[in-house]
Design a protein around this motif. Structure first.
Motif, PDB file in Angstrom:
ATOM      1  N   GLN A   1       0.824  -1.206   0.000  1.00 43.18           N
ATOM      2  CA  GLN A   1       0.000   0.000   0.000  1.00 43.18           C
ATOM      3  C   GLN A   1       0.855   1.252   0.000  1.00 43.18           C
ATOM      4  N   LEU A   2       1.955   1.223   0.763  1.00 44.74           N
ATOM      5  CA  LEU A   2       2.874   2.357   0.772  1.00 44.74           C
ATOM      6  C   LEU A   2       3.556   2.491  -0.584  1.00 44.74           C
ATOM      7  N   ALA A   3       3.965   1.371  -1.167  1.00 44.91           N
ATOM      8  CA  ALA A   3       4.599   1.399  -2.493  1.00 44.91           C
ATOM      9  C   ALA A   3       3.635   1.984  -3.523  1.00 44.91           C
ATOM     10  N   LEU A   4       2.362   1.659  -3.379  1.00 40.07           N
ATOM     11  CA  LEU A   4       1.354   2.185  -4.301  1.00 40.07           C
ATOM     12  C   LEU A   4       1.203   3.697  -4.137  1.00 40.07           C
ATOM     13  N   GLU A   5       1.288   4.154  -2.916  1.00 38.41           N
ATOM     14  CA  GLU A   5       1.208   5.590  -2.644  1.00 38.41           C
ATOM     15  C   GLU A   5       2.399   6.321  -3.255  1.00 38.41           C
ATOM     16  N   VAL A   6       3.573   5.724  -3.140  1.00 39.85           N
ATOM     17  CA  VAL A   6       4.779   6.310  -3.732  1.00 39.85           C
ATOM     18  C   VAL A   6       4.671   6.327  -5.253  1.00 39.85           C
ATOM     19  N   PHE A   7       4.143   5.237  -5.819  1.00 43.42           N
ATOM     20  CA  PHE A   7       4.003   5.192  -7.271  1.00 43.42           C
ATOM     21  C   PHE A   7       3.012   6.238  -7.764  1.00 43.42           C
ATOM     22  N   ASN A   8       1.911   6.426  -7.046  1.00 40.60           N
ATOM     23  CA  ASN A   8       0.927   7.426  -7.446  1.00 40.60           C
ATOM     24  C   ASN A   8       1.518   8.833  -7.408  1.00 40.60           C
ATOM     25  N   TRP A   9       2.432   9.063  -6.466  1.00 43.20           N
ATOM     26  CA  TRP A   9       3.147  10.345  -6.432  1.00 43.20           C
ATOM     27  C   TRP A   9       3.965  10.528  -7.708  1.00 43.20           C
ATOM     28  N   ARG A  10       4.650   9.476  -8.122  1.00 41.16           N
ATOM     29  CA  ARG A  10       5.446   9.551  -9.370  1.00 41.16           C
ATOM     30  C   ARG A  10       4.534   9.789 -10.568  1.00 41.16           C
ATOM     31  N   ARG A  11       3.375   9.171 -10.555  1.00 38.99           N
ATOM     32  CA  ARG A  11       2.426   9.353 -11.651  1.00 38.99           C
ATOM     33  C   ARG A  11       1.988  10.815 -11.751  1.00 38.99           C
ATOM     34  N   LYS A  12       1.772  11.440 -10.615  1.00 40.66           N
ATOM     35  CA  LYS A  12       1.399  12.860 -10.600  1.00 40.66           C
ATOM     36  C   LYS A  12       2.552  13.724 -11.078  1.00 40.66           C
ATOM     37  N   GLN A  13       3.778  13.308 -10.698  1.00 40.15           N
ATOM     38  CA  GLN A  13       4.956  14.071 -11.117  1.00 40.15           C
ATOM     39  C   GLN A  13       5.123  14.064 -12.627  1.00 40.15           C
ATOM     40  N   ALA A  14       4.705  12.982 -13.263  1.00 34.39           N
ATOM     41  CA  ALA A  14       4.820  12.883 -14.718  1.00 34.39           C
ATOM     42  C   ALA A  14       4.036  14.010 -15.390  1.00 34.39           C
ATOM     43  N   VAL A  15       2.920  14.404 -14.770  1.00 39.53           N
ATOM     44  CA  VAL A  15       2.098  15.496 -15.312  1.00 39.53           C
ATOM     45  C   VAL A  15       2.671  16.847 -14.914  1.00 39.53           C
ATOM     46  N   ASP A  16       3.032  16.985 -13.638  1.00 37.29           N
ATOM     47  CA  ASP A  16       3.471  18.289 -13.133  1.00 37.29           C
ATOM     48  C   ASP A  16       4.846  18.698 -13.653  1.00 37.29           C
ATOM     49  N   SER A  17       5.775  17.733 -13.756  1.00 40.50           N
ATOM     50  CA  SER A  17       7.144  18.057 -14.130  1.00 40.50           C
ATOM     51  C   SER A  17       7.412  17.908 -15.615  1.00 40.50           C
ATOM     52  N   GLY A  18       6.507  17.241 -16.329  1.00 43.19           N
ATOM     53  CA  GLY A  18       6.720  17.035 -17.757  1.00 43.19           C
ATOM     54  C   GLY A  18       7.697  15.931 -18.066  1.00 43.19           C
ATOM     55  N   ILE A  19       8.107  15.155 -17.059  1.00 46.98           N
ATOM     56  CA  ILE A  19       8.998  14.011 -17.293  1.00 46.98           C
ATOM     57  C   ILE A  19       8.124  12.774 -17.421  1.00 46.98           C
ATOM     58  N   PRO A  20       7.875  12.305 -18.649  1.00 49.91           N
ATOM     59  CA  PRO A  20       6.915  11.207 -18.855  1.00 49.91           C
ATOM     60  C   PRO A  20       7.375   9.904 -18.222  1.00 49.91           C
ATOM     61  N   MET A  21       6.400   9.067 -17.914  1.00 49.67           N
ATOM     62  CA  MET A  21       6.706   7.763 -17.347  1.00 49.67           C
ATOM     63  C   MET A  21       7.153   6.807 -18.436  1.00 49.67           C
ATOM     64  N   LEU A  22       8.071   5.932 -18.074  1.00 46.58           N
ATOM     65  CA  LEU A  22       8.597   4.938 -19.001  1.00 46.58           C
ATOM     66  C   LEU A  22       7.775   3.656 -18.916  1.00 46.58           C
ATOM     67  N   SER A  23       7.957   2.795 -19.904  1.00 46.93           N
ATOM     68  CA  SER A  23       7.238   1.523 -19.894  1.00 46.93           C
ATOM     69  C   SER A  23       7.594   0.706 -18.655  1.00 46.93           C
TER      70      SER A  23
END
Length: 515
Positions: A136-158
């Motif tokens: 659950q914590l790992a999922l929370e961290v991943f969701n943060w990265r997902r949001k960063q992909a939008v805010d920072s413009g650094i797209p997520m990789l496969s």
């Protein structure tokens, strides 16, 4: 001439610094030579081809040699820092589980380290790996990265999508796993690893049909195709479902496609055979590994140990145990219990010593009711009264209820062979209070033992106990009492009892007849 060399070296050094820098706006490590200004590119080509006189003895320009040494040193230091910092970050995050605001603040403070400073987010991947025990914590961290992909413009990789789908599956959030898969596809990221991750998520959550359906979709994809990982997932699915024919057909398809089976392929096959209790096929697969290029690893030996334990092949089980003993003793408590179970069911003359040695490896908080009951029975079979009663008391403390007749009869027989009627009487009262399985044999044993010791009144009181638990006396009940009355010359009581037998419609046997 000397000045020209200095200018050439300076241009080359400047060019190298530009190419190696991650912060420059004009070019990156991946800038092709065709995009480099002609004058600079010529100087650079002369440097890397050794056309300067400022070279080391091995033909490498000194400027490049120095830079290489420096970069290697920084890289090694960076790797060390990566592990150390991610470890500290993991500890910090796990100490604030449940506090989403604090977790978000910690991640924001390490934004540059996690996403920007390392190629393909190696720090971020390392962090997610370390959070594997906290899905659950790992999922929370991943969701943060997902949001960063939008805010920072650094797209997520496969690879990041694949990891996120895997985490969602482990957290039993199948809907999120599917959402991430759909998001990746919509972003134009159609990779085998994305399909594999969702297939595994479905498998982990018991959705075998959806996983197989996704596999068929992958086979129809023009841009990607199933990999050995895909087929390994299928083998695991069929193995868990005990669809051995399907599992073996999948393995044959791997060979027909000239894909190379790897360690996971063989381990999943062995796991499937263990689940289906196909011990011969399990061993054949193991021998195939030993004879081929893909050698068994620790996981393979653990699977074989489990298989040998379940099949009660003690000698092979003990040999497999010796190969992974240190690992099992510290990390594989379920396997220790499986070995104890195998010894309990065996006729090994030294089984008690081996069982007790393994029991010492199990922590107190790893109590299992079924194992407790097995221990009661094995101690009873060995007439080890102290061990049996300790296990019985442990069962009472944990409110474990014994409901099987054969276990109760083993306890009764042990008390009978030890002539411990008072201890049996105490056990019967405890068993009645704890709602254990009470049976007629339990009371008959008490009556026989009371009768043999001329404790006739206590023997007669057992009838009342039986009545309290709605257990009607049988012909055997009366015969036990008759024999006791005959043995101690209680003719009057015998005659009354024979009359009671007739009243109940029982025929009087010759051996208890006074006539």
């Amino acid at each position: 001439m000397k000045r020209a060399r200095k200018v050439s070296d300076a241009v080359a050094a400047e060019m190298l610094m530009q190419i190696c820098s991650l912060k420059t706006k004009s070019m990156s490590l991946f800038t092709p030579l065709s995009n480099i200004p002609l004058s600079s590119s010529r100087s650079f080509i002369r440097v890397i081809s050794g056309q300067t006189h400022n070279c080391s003895s091995d033909g490498i320009p000194k400027s490049i040699s120095l830079l290489t040494e420096k970069n290697t040193s920084l890289r090694l230091m960076g790797e060390k820092n990566l592990t150390q910092v991610v470890s500290e970050l993991t500890n910090e995050l796990t100490s604030h589980i449940g506090d989403s605001e604090k977790i978000s603040a910690i991640l924001e403070a390490n934004n540059s380290f996690l996403i920007r400073s390392y190629c393909k987010g190696s720090a971020f991947f390392e962090l997610l790996e370390r959070l594997g025990s906290w899905p659950q914590l790992a999922l929370e961290v991943f969701n943060w990265r997902r949001k960063q992909a939008v805010d920072s413009g650094i797209p997520m990789l496969s690879e990041e999508y694949s990891k996120g789908i895997t985490i969602a599956g482990r957290a039993k959030n199948v809907n999120l796993a599917l959402e991430l898969f759909t998001d990746a596809v919509n972003q134009g990221i159609k990779r085998s690893c994305i399909f594999n991750a969702l297939m595994a998520a479905y498998m982990y959550n018991g959705l075998a049909e959806k996983s197989q359906s996704l596999f068929r979709d992958l086979k129809r994809e023009p841009t990607c195709s199933p990999t050995i990982v895909t087929y390994n997932i299928l083998i695991s699915i069929f193995g868990r479902l005990m669809l051995v024919d399907h599992m073996e057909a999948t393995f044959r398809e791997i060979q027909e496609l000239n894909l190379s089976p790897n360690l996971s392929t063989y381990n999943n096959l062995i796991a499937g055979y263990v689940t289906a209790w196909m011990w011969d096929e399990m061993e054949k697969t193991f021998w195939r590994m030993e004879a081929g290029p893909v050698k068994p690893n620790v996981d393979t030996h653990l699977l074989m140990l489990r298989g040998y334990a379940h099949s009660n092949k003690l000698e092979k089980m003990e040999k497999a145990y010796e190969l992974v003993k240190d690992h099992v003793n510290t990390k594989e408590i379920p396997l220790i219990r499986a070995m104890i179970c195998a010894y309990c069911k065996s006729s090994d003359t030294d089984r008690i010593r081996k069982i007790e040695a393994l029991l010492k490896l199990i922590p107190e908080n790893e109590y299992r009711p079924w194992l407790n009951v097995l221990l009661i029975r094995v101690y009873a079979q060995e007439d080890m009264m102290e061990g049996m009663e300790n296990s019985i008391n442990e069962a009472f403390e944990h409110r474990t209820s014994v409901t099987t007749v054969h276990v109760m009869r083993s306890i009764i027989a042990s008390y009978f062979r030890s002539s411990a009627v008072d201890r049996l009487a105490k056990f019967v009262k405890q068993a009645e209070s704890a709602s254990w399985r009470v049976c007629r044999s339990l009371y008959h044993c008490k009556m026989v033992m009371y009768g043999s010791q001329n404790r006739l009144e206590e023997m007669e009181n057992v009838l009342d106990e039986m009545e309290n638990f709605n257990i009607d006396p049988s012909k055997k009940t009366f015969i036990i009492m008759c024999k006791a009355y005959i043995k101690f010359d209680q003719r009057y009581k015998l005659e009354r009892l024979l009359g009671l037998m007739c009243k109940h419609g029982f025929e009087i046997p010759l051996e208890v007849s006074p006539f």
